[in-house]
Design an enzyme around this catalytic site. Structure first.
Site, PDB file in Angstrom:
ATOM      1  CG  LEU A  12     -27.258  88.727 -20.150  1.00  0.00           C
ATOM      2  CD1 LEU A  12     -26.844  87.976 -18.915  1.00  0.00           C
ATOM      3  CD2 LEU A  12     -27.741  90.106 -19.771  1.00  0.00           C
ATOM      4  CB  ILE A  60     -13.878  72.281 -26.483  1.00  0.00           C
ATOM      5  CG1 ILE A  60     -12.763  73.246 -26.894  1.00  0.00           C
ATOM      6  CG2 ILE A  60     -14.952  72.214 -27.552  1.00  0.00           C
ATOM      7  CD1 ILE A  60     -11.932  72.748 -28.083  1.00  0.00           C
ATOM      8  CB  CYS A  62     -28.847  79.736 -18.573  1.00  0.00           C
ATOM      9  SG  CYS A  62     -29.440  81.357 -18.062  1.00  0.00           S
ATOM     10  CE  LYS A 122     -20.770  82.545 -16.165  1.00  0.00           C
ATOM     11  NZ  LYS A 122     -21.025  82.851 -17.550  1.00  0.00           N
TER      12      LYS A 122
END
Ligand code: NAD
Length: 434
Positions: free
Chosen positions: A151, A251, A261, A322
């Site tokens: 996830l 990209i 992570c 993010k």
């Protein structure tokens, strides 16, 4: 089924809630008393879209319970998931202290045969270590499964409910059948449940995160080259992404990857290579490029201000690593803040959801935090875009310009149209755009 999930963080809480949603009885355990107290009161300790509703519903319907009691957790469950943290050790390898501590407790408290499923991201060979740790303490049989989780924070519930694939590492047929039954509600559209040996399952997780990190660092190098040759990386990105063999995801150039992570899993895979006498040369470069990339905008900022930032004020839009998460682990914003402070600048910041996390990390003692993104830019000598939150994409540029002391934007995620912002009177700098 009677399930337990040990570790109620980003992975454990989401897994527990989703398994309860499909009708299982789930006991969600954590050693963090405060976290469990909050969860019992209906307060979700992390920001994750859609999680609150599903936790609340299953808690009220009695399928999801929270506890700090390991004995109750082990005794009441047939299948026990381990979802505790595996932070990097000093040499970059995954620290298995929490995983093995839990395995040891399970062994001591086992009252009948169990399936123990390792969901934490762990190095190859950990399933065997977990099995040994349990078997040392008990006479009951145990099946240990490696079931890595794929996830993404910010879309964790959606990813868990609709996984691209489920990877199950076990060589025991009966155990594989139980796991297939547990996951079958999530793959009704036909996505595969892949049964493989434990070691391959463990390695699959590191290989997946590492190839994604590689794509990002590769693209960042192309962007850095664009800056030097005068090409526009956004055109290059679209040009290569349209090739089906390459694709558009991962990209997007910018100021590097962060989070709990990618950085730690790249480090851990380099370490697995080292321990097995293999030099992971590509991944070492991926990591080095990313470390530099986090502060890629700094030379541009310094040049703009003739190498003197003392007394200047900068505003960061975005603190989380993010969008759609409050997680700031290894966020590029932290590096940029530290560099700006070193150069004597004053730093202000806004983030739609990560402000309380920023306060928890003590950031409010070194920078000013704002609830309103426009207030945050008032009298600043430049706006630095760090996280591509949706709400930053179409700001009121006139208002922005009237609030800024100097109309300049340093765009770390290439979200603005250079021609448009320049026409509106801003100086504009991005990553790999002329
Ligand atoms: P996290 O830090 O959010 O949560 C871990 C939880 O485990 C914490 O609440 C901690 O209190 C608890 N814990 C630690 N030791 C314990 C013990 N002995 N007994 C009970 N509880 C204990 O971590 P996370 O982000 O959920 O990650 C967990 C694992 O899943 C890691 O191995 C990570 O690499 C992996 N993973 C994470 C993600 C992600 O996006 N966060 C995605 C896939 C895999």
């Amino acid at each position: 089924m009677n399930l337990a999930v040990i570790g109620s963080g980003y992975v454990g809480l989401v897994a527990a809630a989703c398994f309860a949603e499909t009708g299982n009885q789930v006991l969600c355990m954590d050693k963090d008393n405060e976290k469990i107290k909050k969860l019992k009161k209906g307060i979700i300790p992390i920001y994750e879209p859609g999680l609150h509703e599903i936790v609340e519903r299953n808690f009220h319907q009695g399928r999801l319970q929270f506890t700090t009691n390991m004995k109750q957790t082990v005794e009441q469950s047939d299948v026990i998931f381990i979802a505790v943290g595996t932070p990097p050790d000093e040499d970059g390898s995954a620290d298995l202290t929490h995983v093995l501590e839990v395995a040891n407790s399970i062994g001591q408290l086992m009252n009948n045969p169990k399936i123990v499923v390792n969901k934490s991201t762990v190095p190859v060979g950990t399933a065997s270590k977990v099995r040994e740790a349990i078997q040392k303490e008990t006479k009951f049989p145990v099946a240990v499964v490696s079931n890595p989780e794929f996830l993404k924070e910010g879309a964790a519930v959606e990813d868990f409910m609709y996984p691209d694939r489920v990877v199950i590492g076990t060589s025991d047929k009966q155990t594989a059948e139980v796991m297939q039954e547990l996951y079958s509600p999530f793959v009704r559209t036909g996505n595969p449940i892949m049964i493989m040996d434990e070691i391959s399952a463990e390695l699959t997780k590191y290989a997946a995160n590492s190839i994604l990190a590689t794509k990002i660092s590769f693209m960042n190098e192309i962007a850095n080259l664009c800056d030097r040759v005068g090409a526009d990386v956004e055109k290059v990105r679209k040009g290569i992404g349209s090739d089906k063999r390459i694709g558009h995801s991962f990209i997007f150039p910018g100021v590097g990857y962060g989070g709990s992570c990618f950085p730690k899993d790249v480090k851990a895979l380099i370490s697995i290579g080292r321990k097995n006498h293999y030099d992971m040369r590509i991944l070492k470069a991926v990591e080095a490029v990313n470390n530099d990339q986090k502060i890629y905008l700094l030379p541009k900022i310094l040049k703009y201000y003739h190498n003197d930032l003392s007394g200047k004020t900068f505003t960061l839009w975005g603190l989380s690593f993010k969008p759609k998460t409050d997680d700031m682990r290894e966020a590029s914003s932290l590096e940029v803040i530290s560099e700006l402070k070193k150069h004597g600048a004053v730093v202000k910041a806004h983030d739609p959801v990560a402000l309380s996390e920023a306060r928890r990390l003590g950031l409010d003692s070194i920078i000013e935090l704002y609830e309103d993104n426009y207030e945050a830019v008032r009298d600043s000598d430049g706006l630095i875009l760090m996280t591509e939150w949706l709400e930053y994409r179409e700001p009121n540029f006139q208002r922005l310009k009237s609030l800024l002391r100097k109309a300049v934007i340093f765009d770390g995620r290439n979200i603005y149209n250079p021609d448009k912002v320049r026409t509106l009177g801003f100086d504009y700098f991005a990553v790999g755009r002329p």
